[in-house]
Design an enzyme around this catalytic site. Structure first.
Site: not given
Ligand code: ATR
Length: 280
Positions: A16, A66, A102, A130, A155-156, A240
């Site tokens: 967008r 990125k 961001d 993320g 959690r890590a 958002g």
């Molecule tokens: P970005 O880097 O663009 O923020 P990402 O790394 O895919 O995208 O992060 C997405 C977030 O959504 C992460 O915190 C992810 O959790 P994980 O670190 O465990 O992957 C979270 N997320 C995505 N699907 C999920 C689900 N079904 N339940 C809980 N958290 C989820």
């Protein structure tokens, strides 16, 4: 001279950014252009190397470029250095520089909705850890935030944020989410849950204080289920879309020389593009 900028990604059809920057170019009467250019990953470094030669003042960078763009340009500030990604590239003195907007977009959107809000002495609860979370945590820590509780499925990744951003970060298990909501002055969803086409964010809001402000970085739909439920409970909510609009401000300023304003008209234009039935 006509100034040019663009957004690059692969694919790029959903961006967008052309609508946002096109609005500002018209609004400020600037003889410039902002186009959408699909760039496959294997062509990224060539594309950036010839950006200035092709007459561009810079570009926005979106998925999946990125990280690669971060490695291909000079990094403009320490905050971006900690992130390892750039979303905005600009030319200065014959060189390409990159920055991430961001974090400032998030903070500016918050400030626009809650004038005078300060992260200091507040407890922020963040769902997710993320890339978007890193930018937001960096901006909050730079503001001198109080306590930042991060609950993530893995959690890590939350532990890693504590290592990188310091002891104000408290990593928690995803299963603790509903409990930690009880501490929140500000709740931020940075996961993809609740986005159109993604699974729902199924959390119990029973412990959320009425005074907590709730925001989501997801902007499709404009009002996520989390925001709708929080609003129904009487909490203040921040959609958002504000972050998307505010993160675009610095790029426009760098390329076209005017710091643009995020107005209600711009908000409405993009909101209607996302949801044709949107009414202010
Ligand atoms: P970005 O880097 O663009 O923020 P990402 O790394 O895919 O995208 O992060 C997405 C977030 O959504 C992460 O915190 C992810 O959790 P994980 O670190 O465990 O992957 C979270 N997320 C995505 N699907 C999920 C689900 N079904 N339940 C809980 N958290 C989820």
């Amino acid at each position: 001279m006509t100034r040019k900028a663009c957004v690059i990604g692969w694919p790029i059809s959903h961006s967008r950014s052309p609508l946002i920057h096109g609005y500002w170019l018209r609004h400020y009467g600037i003889a410039g252009s902002y186009e959408r250019i699909p760039v496959p990953p294997e062509e990224l470094s060539d594309f950036l190397a010839r950006l200035v030669q092709r007459g561009f003042a810079g570009c926005n960078v979106t998925l999946p470029h990125k990280e690669a763009a971060f490695r291909a340009v000079r990094i403009a500030d320490g905050a971006t250095g900690r992130l390892g990604v750039v979303n905005t590239v600009f030319a200065r003195d014959g060189e390409l520089w990159g920055t991430s907007t961001d974090g400032e977009g998030f903070v500016a959107s918050l400030a626009a909705s809650l004038p005078g809000w300060r992260a200091k002495d507040q407890t922020v609860v963040i769902l997710g850890a993320g890339g978007a979370t890193r930018a937001i945590v960096g901006a909050l820590v730079d503001q001198g935030s109080g306590r930042i509780i991060i609950a993530n499925r893995t959690r890590a990744r939350a532990e890693e944020l504590r290592r990188d951003f310091g002891s104000s970060i408290e990593p928690r298990d995803w299963t603790e989410t509903s409990d930690v909501l009880g501490f929140a002055d500000l709740l931020i969803n940075t996961t993809s849950l609740g986005m159109t086409g993604q699974p729902a964010l199924e959390i119990d809001l029973g412990n959320l204080p009425k005074s907590a402000v709730v925001t989501d970085i997801v902007y499709t739909p404009l009002e996520t289920d989390l925001l709708r439920r929080a609003r129904t409970l009487g909490n203040a909510t921040i959609p958002g879309l504000g972050m998307l609009l505010h993160q675009a401000v610095r790029g426009f300023e760098l390329w076209f020389g005017i710091r643009p304003e995020v107005t209600a008209d711009l908000y409405d234009l993009i909101a209607r593009d996302i949801d044709p039935g949107y009414r202010r």
